[in-house]
Design a protein around this motif. Structure first.
Motif, mmCIF file in Angstrom:
data_model
loop_
_atom_site.group_PDB
_atom_site.id
_atom_site.type_symbol
_atom_site.label_atom_id
_atom_site.label_comp_id
_atom_site.label_asym_id
_atom_site.label_seq_id
_atom_site.Cartn_x
_atom_site.Cartn_y
_atom_site.Cartn_z
ATOM 1 N N THR A 1 0.562 -1.397 0.376
ATOM 2 C CA THR A 1 -0.499 0.261 -0.392
ATOM 3 C C THR A 1 0.706 0.745 -0.145
ATOM 4 N N PHE A 2 2.478 1.137 0.459
ATOM 5 C CA PHE A 2 2.428 2.450 0.267
ATOM 6 C C PHE A 2 2.794 2.842 -0.597
ATOM 7 N N GLU A 3 3.163 2.360 -2.449
ATOM 8 C CA GLU A 3 3.218 3.273 -3.483
ATOM 9 C C GLU A 3 1.943 4.125 -3.498
ATOM 10 N N GLU A 4 0.541 3.752 -3.476
ATOM 11 C CA GLU A 4 -0.301 4.319 -3.213
ATOM 12 C C GLU A 4 0.173 5.839 -1.659
ATOM 13 N N ILE A 5 0.815 6.521 -1.917
ATOM 14 C CA ILE A 5 0.538 7.140 -0.978
ATOM 15 C C ILE A 5 0.703 8.823 -2.228
ATOM 16 N N ASP A 6 0.629 9.609 -1.788
ATOM 17 C CA ASP A 6 0.524 10.522 -3.744
ATOM 18 C C ASP A 6 1.950 11.099 -2.505
ATOM 19 N N GLY A 7 2.699 11.257 -3.814
ATOM 20 C CA GLY A 7 3.218 12.433 -3.586
ATOM 21 C C GLY A 7 5.052 11.653 -3.692
ATOM 22 N N GLU A 8 6.005 12.379 -3.658
ATOM 23 C CA GLU A 8 7.325 11.625 -3.279
ATOM 24 C C GLU A 8 8.199 12.320 -2.444
ATOM 25 N N THR A 9 7.634 13.679 -1.395
ATOM 26 C CA THR A 9 8.638 13.956 -0.638
ATOM 27 C C THR A 9 7.756 13.059 0.869
ATOM 28 N N ILE A 10 6.577 12.947 0.861
ATOM 29 C CA ILE A 10 5.728 11.838 2.321
ATOM 30 C C ILE A 10 6.562 10.476 1.780
ATOM 31 N N LYS A 11 7.133 10.163 1.285
ATOM 32 C CA LYS A 11 7.229 8.939 1.014
ATOM 33 C C LYS A 11 8.869 8.877 1.237
ATOM 34 N N GLU A 12 9.278 9.214 0.618
ATOM 35 C CA GLU A 12 10.724 10.022 0.496
ATOM 36 C C GLU A 12 10.839 10.032 1.964
ATOM 37 N N LYS A 13 10.721 10.926 2.917
ATOM 38 C CA LYS A 13 11.007 10.904 4.283
ATOM 39 C C LYS A 13 10.458 10.336 5.616
ATOM 40 N N LEU A 14 9.163 9.122 5.785
ATOM 41 C CA LEU A 14 9.264 8.078 5.953
ATOM 42 C C LEU A 14 10.117 7.173 5.887
ATOM 43 N N GLN A 15 10.505 7.058 4.634
ATOM 44 C CA GLN A 15 11.724 5.936 4.487
ATOM 45 C C GLN A 15 12.642 6.562 5.381
ATOM 46 N N THR A 16 13.426 8.001 5.001
ATOM 47 C CA THR A 16 14.690 8.293 5.886
ATOM 48 C C THR A 16 14.192 8.165 7.271
ATOM 49 N N TYR A 17 13.157 8.649 7.747
ATOM 50 C CA TYR A 17 12.378 8.395 9.163
ATOM 51 C C TYR A 17 12.997 6.884 9.424
ATOM 52 N N TYR A 18 12.069 6.057 9.388
ATOM 53 C CA TYR A 18 12.358 4.567 9.212
ATOM 54 C C TYR A 18 13.522 3.942 9.437
ATOM 55 N N LEU A 19 14.043 3.623 8.003
ATOM 56 C CA LEU A 19 14.653 3.096 7.618
ATOM 57 C C LEU A 19 15.908 3.417 8.081
ATOM 58 N N THR A 20 16.517 4.891 8.580
ATOM 59 C CA THR A 20 17.590 5.327 8.411
ATOM 60 C C THR A 20 17.467 5.677 10.132
ATOM 61 N N ASN A 21 16.864 6.957 10.722
ATOM 62 C CA ASN A 21 16.652 8.117 11.057
ATOM 63 C C ASN A 21 16.995 6.539 12.324
ATOM 64 N N CYS A 22 15.332 6.005 12.405
ATOM 65 C CA CYS A 22 14.993 5.125 13.763
ATOM 66 C C CYS A 22 16.063 3.950 14.329
ATOM 67 N N ALA A 23 16.652 4.037 12.701
ATOM 68 C CA ALA A 23 17.556 2.272 12.952
ATOM 69 C C ALA A 23 18.897 2.644 13.474
ATOM 70 N N GLU A 24 19.017 3.732 13.098
ATOM 71 C CA GLU A 24 20.254 4.262 13.194
ATOM 72 C C GLU A 24 20.481 4.399 14.847
ATOM 73 N N TYR A 25 19.711 5.518 16.040
ATOM 74 C CA TYR A 25 18.889 5.357 16.997
ATOM 75 C C TYR A 25 19.385 3.842 17.784
ATOM 76 N N ASN A 26 18.533 3.042 17.001
ATOM 77 C CA ASN A 26 18.061 1.570 17.679
ATOM 78 C C ASN A 26 19.851 0.836 17.824
ATOM 79 N N ASN A 27 20.487 1.361 16.724
ATOM 80 C CA ASN A 27 21.856 1.152 17.053
ATOM 81 C C ASN A 27 22.509 1.707 18.410
ATOM 82 N N LEU A 28 22.622 2.458 18.229
ATOM 83 C CA LEU A 28 23.012 3.467 19.108
ATOM 84 C C LEU A 28 22.834 2.826 20.255
ATOM 85 N N THR A 29 21.589 2.537 20.912
ATOM 86 C CA THR A 29 21.123 2.032 22.345
ATOM 87 C C THR A 29 22.039 0.672 22.121
ATOM 88 N N ALA A 30 21.631 -0.382 21.088
ATOM 89 C CA ALA A 30 22.201 -1.139 21.228
ATOM 90 C C ALA A 30 23.696 -1.796 21.502
#
Length: 232
Positions: free
Chosen positions: A128-157
């Motif tokens: 369903t992710f590809e159904e989101i309108d607008g590339e900006t929100i899709k890119e920022k969602l991917q950055t937030y979850y796949l990059t930022n949150c992943a890095e934060y969890n690596n720090l805590t680990a």
């Protein structure tokens, strides 16, 4: 109705009106095709409507999780300030208004990894992710979850493992532990003069402060995503 058309065709054939029959047959085919096209259009419209509903529900769930993330990240920053304020006083020898018997409770603290991306991952799995309108929100969602949150969890680990292996263990050897993870303030002061304990404290202060830019970056992006979802 079907019986009527059959009888009508038979009448045309029996009366030898072949030309009229062919015209009628073509008309009937056209009607069937139009009916199929209308049915397909209705089906596509219904599928699109259901897809939009599913997408909207996922985005609502993601928004709720982002709001919770912001709350938790801000709580982490408050905790870091509390821990580092105490540890800085210990490191600087400023023991007024602090309880040295609680040193272990501050020195062995580590932040918990964020349980981020539950609805986001479900959205990816459901295609369903590809159904989101607008590339900006899709890119920022991917950055937030796949990059930022992943890095934060690596720090805590890493932080959790380091404390377990390099602080908690050695502290058992240099300070006598009491029930409730309490220690003798006099022993704390004595060990601070030796140097190793102060080194542990300074490392913990440094690492806790190292979290802050990552957390602030996550808060900023999460709040931006909340606004984007509100306007989606």
């Amino acid at each position: 109705m079907i019986k009527f058309f059959k009888n009508f065709r038979k009448t045309l054939i029996n009366e030898g009106k072949t030309t009229k029959y062919f015209k009628y047959a073509i008309g009937e085919i056209v009607l069937v095709v139009i009916g199929i096209l209308i049915a397909l259009q209705i089906n596509n419209w219904n599928e699109n409507r259901l897809t939009k509903i599913v997408k909207s529900n996922y985005l609502k769930q993601i928004k709720a999780e982002l709001i919770l993330d912001v709350t938790n990240f801000k709580k982490d920053i408050r905790s870091i300030k509390t821990y580092t304020e105490y540890l800085n006083k210990v490191s600087e020898g400023n023991y007024n208004n602090i309880d040295l018997s609680l040193l272990l409770n501050y020195l062995c603290r580590n932040l918990e990894p964020g349980n981020c991306g539950i609805s986001f991952n479900k959205m990816l799995e459901s295609n369903t992710f590809e159904e989101i309108d607008g590339e900006t929100i899709k890119e920022k969602l991917q950055t937030y979850y796949l990059t930022n949150c992943a890095e934060y969890n690596n720090l805590t680990a890493f932080h959790s493992k380091f404390i377990s292996e390099n602080i908690e263990g050695p502290l058992l050897l240099i300070l006598n532990h009491k029930k409730g993870f309490l220690v003798d303030p006099k022993e704390v002061i004595e060990q601070l003069e030796v140097g190793k304990l102060k080194s542990m404290i300074n490392w913990q202060i440094s690492y806790l402060n190292y979290y802050i830019p990552s957390i602030n970056k996550n808060i900023s992006l999460a709040e931006e995503l909340i606004q984007l979802i509100n306007h989606d």
